[in-house]
Design a protein around this motif. Structure first.
Motif, PDB file in Angstrom:
ATOM      1  N   ALA A  26      -8.041  -1.518  55.307  1.00 54.67           N
ATOM      2  CA  ALA A  26      -9.241  -2.059  54.645  1.00 54.67           C
ATOM      3  C   ALA A  26     -10.404  -1.077  54.779  1.00 54.67           C
ATOM      4  O   ALA A  26     -11.169  -0.860  53.815  1.00 54.67           O
ATOM      5  CB  ALA A  26      -9.613  -3.413  55.264  1.00 54.67           C
ATOM      6  N   ALA A  27     -10.533  -0.459  55.947  1.00 54.64           N
ATOM      7  CA  ALA A  27     -11.616   0.513  56.154  1.00 54.64           C
ATOM      8  C   ALA A  27     -11.445   1.715  55.226  1.00 54.64           C
ATOM      9  O   ALA A  27     -12.412   2.194  54.619  1.00 54.64           O
ATOM     10  CB  ALA A  27     -11.633   0.969  57.615  1.00 54.64           C
ATOM     11  N   LEU A  28     -10.208   2.199  55.091  1.00 55.03           N
ATOM     12  CA  LEU A  28      -9.963   3.344  54.217  1.00 55.03           C
ATOM     13  C   LEU A  28     -10.209   2.987  52.755  1.00 55.03           C
ATOM     14  O   LEU A  28     -10.685   3.805  51.971  1.00 55.03           O
ATOM     15  CB  LEU A  28      -8.519   3.842  54.408  1.00 55.03           C
ATOM     16  CG  LEU A  28      -8.212   4.437  55.785  1.00 55.03           C
ATOM     17  CD1 LEU A  28      -6.748   4.833  55.882  1.00 55.03           C
ATOM     18  CD2 LEU A  28      -9.106   5.637  56.077  1.00 55.03           C
ATOM     19  N   LEU A  29      -9.901   1.731  52.396  1.00 59.85           N
ATOM     20  CA  LEU A  29     -10.156   1.278  51.029  1.00 59.85           C
ATOM     21  C   LEU A  29     -11.661   1.263  50.733  1.00 59.85           C
ATOM     22  O   LEU A  29     -12.114   1.770  49.696  1.00 59.85           O
ATOM     23  CB  LEU A  29      -9.563  -0.121  50.840  1.00 59.85           C
ATOM     24  CG  LEU A  29      -9.761  -0.752  49.465  1.00 59.85           C
ATOM     25  CD1 LEU A  29      -9.037   0.064  48.402  1.00 59.85           C
ATOM     26  CD2 LEU A  29      -9.258  -2.192  49.445  1.00 59.85           C
ATOM     27  N   ILE A  30     -12.442   0.691  51.644  1.00 60.58           N
ATOM     28  CA  ILE A  30     -13.893   0.641  51.450  1.00 60.58           C
ATOM     29  C   ILE A  30     -14.483   2.047  51.440  1.00 60.58           C
ATOM     30  O   ILE A  30     -15.356   2.375  50.621  1.00 60.58           O
ATOM     31  CB  ILE A  30     -14.552  -0.214  52.555  1.00 60.58           C
ATOM     32  CG1 ILE A  30     -14.060  -1.660  52.465  1.00 60.58           C
ATOM     33  CG2 ILE A  30     -16.076  -0.156  52.454  1.00 60.58           C
ATOM     34  CD1 ILE A  30     -14.393  -2.351  51.150  1.00 60.58           C
ATOM     35  N   ALA A  31     -13.990   2.899  52.353  1.00 63.15           N
ATOM     36  CA  ALA A  31     -14.475   4.283  52.378  1.00 63.15           C
ATOM     37  C   ALA A  31     -14.134   4.996  51.068  1.00 63.15           C
ATOM     38  O   ALA A  31     -14.921   5.805  50.557  1.00 63.15           O
ATOM     39  CB  ALA A  31     -13.864   5.027  53.571  1.00 63.15           C
ATOM     40  N   GLY A  32     -12.957   4.671  50.502  1.00 61.15           N
ATOM     41  CA  GLY A  32     -12.567   5.258  49.220  1.00 61.15           C
ATOM     42  C   GLY A  32     -13.503   4.835  48.098  1.00 61.15           C
ATOM     43  O   GLY A  32     -13.877   5.641  47.238  1.00 61.15           O
ATOM     44  N   VAL A  33     -13.888   3.546  48.093  1.00 60.35           N
ATOM     45  CA  VAL A  33     -14.838   3.059  47.081  1.00 60.35           C
ATOM     46  C   VAL A  33     -16.164   3.807  47.211  1.00 60.35           C
ATOM     47  O   VAL A  33     -16.780   4.225  46.220  1.00 60.35           O
ATOM     48  CB  VAL A  33     -15.041   1.534  47.244  1.00 60.35           C
ATOM     49  CG1 VAL A  33     -16.172   1.047  46.344  1.00 60.35           C
ATOM     50  CG2 VAL A  33     -13.744   0.795  46.923  1.00 60.35           C
ATOM     51  N   LEU A  34     -16.590   3.998  48.465  1.00 60.23           N
ATOM     52  CA  LEU A  34     -17.846   4.704  48.703  1.00 60.23           C
ATOM     53  C   LEU A  34     -17.756   6.143  48.192  1.00 60.23           C
ATOM     54  O   LEU A  34     -18.693   6.660  47.559  1.00 60.23           O
ATOM     55  CB  LEU A  34     -18.152   4.691  50.204  1.00 60.23           C
ATOM     56  CG  LEU A  34     -19.466   5.331  50.619  1.00 60.23           C
ATOM     57  CD1 LEU A  34     -20.643   4.559  50.035  1.00 60.23           C
ATOM     58  CD2 LEU A  34     -19.579   5.390  52.127  1.00 60.23           C
ATOM     59  N   MET A  35     -16.612   6.794  48.454  1.00 65.27           N
ATOM     60  CA  MET A  35     -16.443   8.177  47.985  1.00 65.27           C
ATOM     61  C   MET A  35     -16.479   8.240  46.461  1.00 65.27           C
ATOM     62  O   MET A  35     -17.026   9.171  45.882  1.00 65.27           O
ATOM     63  CB  MET A  35     -15.118   8.744  48.519  1.00 65.27           C
ATOM     64  CG  MET A  35     -15.190   9.184  49.963  1.00 65.27           C
ATOM     65  SD  MET A  35     -13.709  10.090  50.463  1.00 65.27           S
ATOM     66  CE  MET A  35     -12.721   8.780  51.133  1.00 65.27           C
ATOM     67  N   ALA A  36     -15.865   7.227  45.809  1.00 61.38           N
ATOM     68  CA  ALA A  36     -15.870   7.201  44.342  1.00 61.38           C
ATOM     69  C   ALA A  36     -17.296   7.130  43.817  1.00 61.38           C
ATOM     70  O   ALA A  36     -17.650   7.795  42.826  1.00 61.38           O
ATOM     71  CB  ALA A  36     -15.041   6.020  43.846  1.00 61.38           C
ATOM     72  N   MET A  38     -19.802   8.368  45.223  1.00 60.73           N
ATOM     73  CA  MET A  38     -20.418   9.671  45.502  1.00 60.73           C
ATOM     74  C   MET A  38     -19.855  10.760  44.593  1.00 60.73           C
ATOM     75  O   MET A  38     -20.211  11.934  44.729  1.00 60.73           O
ATOM     76  CB  MET A  38     -20.185  10.053  46.972  1.00 60.73           C
ATOM     77  CG  MET A  38     -20.869   9.118  47.960  1.00 60.73           C
ATOM     78  SD  MET A  38     -20.306   9.382  49.663  1.00 60.73           S
ATOM     79  CE  MET A  38     -20.917  11.025  49.976  1.00 60.73           C
ATOM     80  N   GLY A  39     -18.918  10.379  43.722  1.00 58.54           N
ATOM     81  CA  GLY A  39     -18.356  11.361  42.805  1.00 58.54           C
ATOM     82  C   GLY A  39     -17.201  12.149  43.391  1.00 58.54           C
ATOM     83  O   GLY A  39     -16.832  13.193  42.847  1.00 58.54           O
ATOM     84  N   VAL A  40     -16.625  11.662  44.501  1.00 58.66           N
ATOM     85  CA  VAL A  40     -15.497  12.339  45.140  1.00 58.66           C
ATOM     86  C   VAL A  40     -14.247  11.509  44.920  1.00 58.66           C
ATOM     87  O   VAL A  40     -14.259  10.296  45.159  1.00 58.66           O
ATOM     88  CB  VAL A  40     -15.748  12.525  46.652  1.00 58.66           C
ATOM     89  CG1 VAL A  40     -14.546  13.161  47.325  1.00 58.66           C
ATOM     90  CG2 VAL A  40     -16.997  13.357  46.884  1.00 58.66           C
ATOM     91  N   SER A  41     -13.177  12.126  44.433  1.00 57.90           N
ATOM     92  CA  SER A  41     -11.928  11.399  44.212  1.00 57.90           C
ATOM     93  C   SER A  41     -11.335  10.964  45.557  1.00 57.90           C
ATOM     94  O   SER A  41     -11.008  11.815  46.389  1.00 57.90           O
ATOM     95  CB  SER A  41     -10.929  12.291  43.480  1.00 57.90           C
ATOM     96  OG  SER A  41      -9.638  11.725  43.548  1.00 57.90           O
ATOM     97  N   PRO A  42     -11.172   9.630  45.794  1.00 54.73           N
ATOM     98  CA  PRO A  42     -10.644   9.183  47.096  1.00 54.73           C
ATOM     99  C   PRO A  42      -9.238   9.704  47.372  1.00 54.73           C
ATOM    100  O   PRO A  42      -8.953  10.138  48.487  1.00 54.73           O
ATOM    101  CB  PRO A  42     -10.659   7.657  46.978  1.00 54.73           C
ATOM    102  CG  PRO A  42     -11.592   7.354  45.875  1.00 54.73           C
ATOM    103  CD  PRO A  42     -11.543   8.502  44.935  1.00 54.73           C
ATOM    104  N   LEU A  43      -8.365   9.677  46.352  1.00 53.58           N
ATOM    105  CA  LEU A  43      -6.989  10.120  46.590  1.00 53.58           C
ATOM    106  C   LEU A  43      -6.951  11.602  46.959  1.00 53.58           C
ATOM    107  O   LEU A  43      -6.261  12.014  47.885  1.00 53.58           O
ATOM    108  CB  LEU A  43      -6.133   9.860  45.343  1.00 53.58           C
ATOM    109  CG  LEU A  43      -5.884   8.385  45.026  1.00 53.58           C
ATOM    110  CD1 LEU A  43      -5.052   8.261  43.753  1.00 53.58           C
ATOM    111  CD2 LEU A  43      -5.166   7.705  46.189  1.00 53.58           C
ATOM    112  N   ARG A  44      -7.736  12.399  46.232  1.00 51.27           N
ATOM    113  CA  ARG A  44      -7.762  13.831  46.535  1.00 51.27           C
ATOM    114  C   ARG A  44      -8.399  14.071  47.904  1.00 51.27           C
ATOM    115  O   ARG A  44      -7.953  14.930  48.665  1.00 51.27           O
ATOM    116  CB  ARG A  44      -8.554  14.571  45.453  1.00 51.27           C
ATOM    117  CG  ARG A  44      -8.407  16.077  45.588  1.00 51.27           C
ATOM    118  CD  ARG A  44      -9.172  16.829  44.532  1.00 51.27           C
ATOM    119  NE  ARG A  44      -9.247  18.243  44.882  1.00 51.27           N
ATOM    120  CZ  ARG A  44     -10.097  19.096  44.353  1.00 51.27           C
ATOM    121  NH1 ARG A  44     -10.955  18.683  43.445  1.00 51.27           N
ATOM    122  NH2 ARG A  44     -10.098  20.361  44.730  1.00 51.27           N
TER     123      ARG A  44
END
Length: 352
Positions: A26-36, A38-44
């Motif tokens: 869940a933490a990684l998912l939320i962090a991924g949303v935050l990165m998105a 910020m314009g950063v691809s979460p998967l990459r």
């Protein structure tokens, strides 16, 4: 309708591991949303983080180098937390350990390595231990909050180190850069092969094993655990609580000082501006996430060291902000601590 938390009488054995895993995802998912956002691809970003921290020999060695001080400091603050002593001062104790070790090396540069290294280890431990003893003594005899005093001593230790590298210990041949002269090679901890991983990792793993033995197999470890769970009962049983507060803060600070010595002797080889890298604060998160278990501290330290290593790569390769690594750390801590609540309590809804 009311919502209440009811303590679980007999939690399932698999629940802590399952809750930890779900909380981490869940933490990684939320962090991924935050990165998105910020314009950063979460998967990459996650791919870069995993490969950068663990997928190459260089990345893995840099991760282990960063894990060494985190392990020692995580053990130190974890020991204090076992006795419900909130040692927030590992950062300052780390600096004092490095200062004492560097002072010895600068004062006696001609000592051979077989004498210099053990003395630097002793001085590093002693410097951090005495710095940790100050809030311990204030707590034991005056009832002062060690949270405030140890936190404030962080700034004293950091600025004292800055004063030394800008002033009396500044290298006259350093082109006005705030740093000491590079220490003699006799002060360097041996490194493994062509990597920067140094003998500090052996010291750190030895400390983990020693910590486990002391806490599980000795009378003092028993006293620390009993005092942490119930100070009143400990006093009733004849345990000297004040003496144990002093000893715990002494050892806790000493481990942070030893981490500072290893960073000096194994990696940086000189004191310089910015020597304190925030390891002391990260160690607090590590101790909590590891639930004060020494073996878990190894695993969590390596994971957080990998996060620190990959944070640098995210800045270089993806242009992510410098604070992204700290934000991810905070999100992981929040979700895992919140998830831990459900291991101990269950949610009950119903009418009053």
């Amino acid at each position: 309708m009311t919502i209440r938390l009811v303590k679980r009488e007999n939690p399932e054995w698999w629940m802590p591991a399952a809750v930890f895993l779900v909380s981490l995802l869940a933490a990684l998912l939320i962090a991924g949303v935050l990165m998105a956002f910020m314009g950063v691809s979460p998967l990459r970003a996650y791919k870069e983080m995993i490969i950068g921290a663990f997928g190459t020999p260089y990345g893995l060695s840099e991760t282990l180098v960063k894990a060494i001080p985190l392990m020692m400091m995580g053990l130190g603050v974890g020991l204090a937390f076992r006795m419900v002593l909130w040692n927030i001062g590992a950062e300052g104790q780390y600096c004092l350990g490095a200062i004492c070790a560097a002072g010895l090396a600068l004062a006696f540069p001609a000592l051979p390595a077989m004498v210099m290294i053990p003395l630097m280890i002793a001085m590093g431990f002693l410097g951090g231990a005495l710095w940790g003893l100050v809030p311990g003594a204030l707590r034991a005899y005056l009832g002062t909050s060690e949270i405030v005093t140890s936190l404030m001593l962080n700034y004293v230790g950091i600025y004292f180190l800055e004063y030394l590298v800008y002033g009396p210990w500044k290298d006259p041949r350093g082109y006005q850069f705030p740093m000491t002269a590079i220490l003699p090679e006799t002060t360097f901890l041996p490194q493994f092969g062509i990597t920067r991983v140094h003998a500090g990792i052996v010291i750190a793993l030895f400390m983990v094993a020693l910590f486990w033995v002391i806490m599980k197999k000795t009378k003092w470890g028993y006293e620390v655990r009993v005092t942490g769970e119930n100070p009143g009962a400990a006093r009733y049983c004849g345990i000297k609580v004040e003496r144990n507060i002093l000893l715990v803060m002494l050892v806790s600070g000493g481990l942070a000082g030893l981490a500072g010595m290893c960073e000096l002797s194994g990696v940086q080889h000189r004191l310089q501006h910015g020597f304190a890298l925030g390891y002391g604060y990260t160690a607090i998160i590590i101790a909590w996430l590891a639930r004060l278990n020494p073996l878990s501290i190894i695993l969590v330290s390596v994971l957080f060291a990998g996060l620190m290593t990959s944070g640098d790569l995210l800045q270089m390769n993806l242009g992510a902000g410098a604070g992204l690594e700290g934000v991810i750390q905070g999100i992981i801590l929040f979700f895992i601590l919140a998830g831990g609540l459900f291991c101990e309590y269950r949610i009950v809804t119903g009418k009053e």
